[in-house]
Motif scaffolding. Structure first.
Motif, short mmCIF file in Angstrom:
data_model
loop_
_atom_site.label_atom_id
_atom_site.label_comp_id
_atom_site.label_asym_id
_atom_site.label_seq_id
_atom_site.Cartn_x
_atom_site.Cartn_y
_atom_site.Cartn_z
N GLU A 139 1.17 -1.68 0.02
CA GLU A 139 0.19 -0.09 0.09
C GLU A 139 0.72 1.75 -0.20
N VAL A 140 2.15 0.82 0.39
CA VAL A 140 2.74 2.45 1.40
C VAL A 140 3.36 2.49 -0.40
N ILE A 141 3.91 1.63 -0.64
CA ILE A 141 4.63 1.44 -2.34
C ILE A 141 3.67 2.55 -3.03
N GLU A 142 2.64 1.30 -3.30
CA GLU A 142 1.71 2.18 -4.74
C GLU A 142 1.44 3.73 -4.31
N LYS A 143 1.33 4.31 -3.10
CA LYS A 143 1.22 5.72 -2.60
C LYS A 143 2.55 6.37 -2.86
N ARG A 144 3.39 6.11 -2.82
CA ARG A 144 4.84 6.37 -2.92
C ARG A 144 5.10 6.74 -4.37
N VAL A 145 4.22 5.85 -5.29
CA VAL A 145 4.91 5.65 -6.91
C VAL A 145 3.50 6.97 -6.79
N ALA A 146 2.80 6.68 -6.74
CA ALA A 146 1.35 8.03 -7.41
C ALA A 146 2.15 8.62 -6.83
N ASP A 147 2.65 9.06 -5.83
CA ASP A 147 3.23 11.11 -4.96
C ASP A 147 4.34 11.29 -5.96
N ARG A 148 5.54 10.53 -7.03
CA ARG A 148 6.40 10.25 -7.54
C ARG A 148 5.66 11.07 -8.41
N LEU A 149 5.08 10.46 -9.15
CA LEU A 149 4.34 10.76 -10.28
C LEU A 149 3.48 12.05 -10.51
N ALA A 150 2.44 12.13 -9.40
CA ALA A 150 2.63 13.99 -9.86
C ALA A 150 2.95 14.29 -9.34
N ARG A 151 4.11 14.10 -9.16
CA ARG A 151 4.92 15.69 -9.56
C ARG A 151 5.49 15.82 -10.29
N GLN A 152 6.26 14.98 -11.16
CA GLN A 152 6.02 15.13 -12.33
C GLN A 152 4.98 16.09 -13.44
N GLN A 153 4.48 16.21 -12.95
CA GLN A 153 3.33 17.33 -13.60
C GLN A 153 3.91 18.31 -14.18
N ILE A 154 4.84 18.75 -13.60
CA ILE A 154 5.34 20.37 -13.15
C ILE A 154 6.11 20.21 -14.44
N PHE A 155 6.37 19.37 -15.58
CA PHE A 155 6.52 19.75 -16.46
C PHE A 155 5.45 20.94 -17.79
N GLU A 156 4.14 20.51 -17.18
CA GLU A 156 3.05 20.60 -17.69
C GLU A 156 2.69 21.43 -17.79
N PRO A 157 2.66 22.57 -17.47
CA PRO A 157 2.44 24.55 -17.52
C PRO A 157 3.02 24.67 -18.06
N TRP A 158 2.19 25.70 -19.06
CA TRP A 158 3.05 26.41 -20.05
C TRP A 158 3.17 28.07 -19.59
N PRO A 159 3.32 29.00 -19.11
CA PRO A 159 5.16 28.59 -19.57
C PRO A 159 5.34 27.73 -18.28
N SER A 160 6.55 26.69 -18.60
CA SER A 160 7.00 25.98 -17.13
C SER A 160 8.21 26.29 -16.66
N PRO A 161 8.76 25.96 -15.74
CA PRO A 161 10.06 26.10 -14.91
C PRO A 161 11.17 25.47 -16.41
N THR A 162 12.02 26.17 -15.84
CA THR A 162 13.79 25.87 -16.70
C THR A 162 14.23 24.49 -15.77
#
Length: 277
Positions: A139-162
């Motif tokens: 259960e903890v593993i799946e939560k950690r995976v979900a949280d890590r993938l959620a962080r990756q949405q930082i690439f999606e907005p425009w303008p995004s960070p450098t």
């Protein structure tokens, strides 16, 4: 906090299940649906399983394509509110940094151990957490995976960070999770490395000089704030805000970038690795 995290997770799962039902009703495979909305098959799979947070523009497109009649638009506001909470769905020791990362306008990452979390595939991340000692529950593993993938949405907005990532070549050679997982991880590095906002570089093993043998570190500049640094060794985190310490790490990162392969040569190296894999 744990109760709020569970409610947020349940919301993402419920929306994902709705999208799956609508997709199947429309007679579309995950790959076909992904092409219509501009997502990969694996991204659609992650959304349907509640691992990846569906973005507002995705919900708008999906509602039309799947003839949902506004069903997916109704949950858009709830998703936007829950998404803000998702950014802090992490272990307590990591939440402070995760909040700063979500506010970043500039992010520099150096690693000589593993693929950085922001660049990991779902299967690679799961392999990393599965190998963690002491062992984590499923259960903890799946939560950690979900949280890590959620962080990756930082690439999606425009303008995004450098973004700037420098990876030691040894990281690319380590087949975490097995050959198939390793190959897909290399493919993801190619996709991210080709983004206009990302500079991906590799520090070759043949370099005789290496200015950062001390280990990985991250430099993050939150919007409207000064640059800070983040270190993590054996599960012990350290957020560095003292200006002189951050300045020295920034200098070190500049030297690392100068000694690494260029972004173009890095992509060529990864393509060669994929060919050899």
């Amino acid at each position: 906090m744990e109760e709020e995290e569970d409610i947020t997770s349940d919301l993402f799962t419920a929306v994902g299940e709705q999208i799956k039902v609508l997709r199947i009703r429309a007679g579309l495979t995950q790959r076909e649906f992904g092409r219509l909305v501009g997502y990969t098959e694996s991204q659609i799979s992650s959304i349907e399983r509640g691992v990846r947070v569906p973005q507002p523009d995705f919900l708008e497109k999906a509602d039309k394509i799947l003839n949902a009649g506004g069903l997916l638009l109704v949950v858009k506001k709830s998703i936007e509110k829950a998404q803000a909470k998702a950014r802090v769905r992490h272990p307590g020791w990591f939440r402070g940094y995760a909040m700063l990362e979500a506010m970043a306008v500039q992010l520099y990452v150096y690693t000589n151990q593993l693929i950085p979390g922001l660049l990991q595939t779902e299967d690679y991340a799961r392999a990393v957490f599965t190998q963690r000692r002491p062992l984590l529950s499923d259960e903890v593993i799946e939560k950690r995976v979900a949280d890590r993938l959620a962080r990756q949405q930082i690439f999606e907005p425009w303008p995004s960070p450098t973004f700037s990532f420098v990876l030691d070549e040894s990281v690319l050679l380590r087949p975490v999770g097995g050959a198939a997982v390793h190959k897909e991880q290399l493919r993801k590095l190619l996709r991210v490395g080709r983004m206009r906002t990302v500079e991906l570089q590799v520090m070759p093993l043949t370099r005789e000089e290496q200015p950062s043998m001390d280990g990985p570190f991250t430099l993050v500049t939150p919007k409207g704030r000064r640059q800070v640094a983040y270190l993590e060794h054996q599960g012990y985190p350290r957020l560095i805000t003292e200006e002189e310490e951050v300045r020295l790490l920034d200098i070190r990162y500049g030297i690392i970038r100068a000694q690494a392969l260029t972004p173009r040569d890095t992509l060529a190296l990864i393509e060669k690795m994929l060919g050899d894999a």
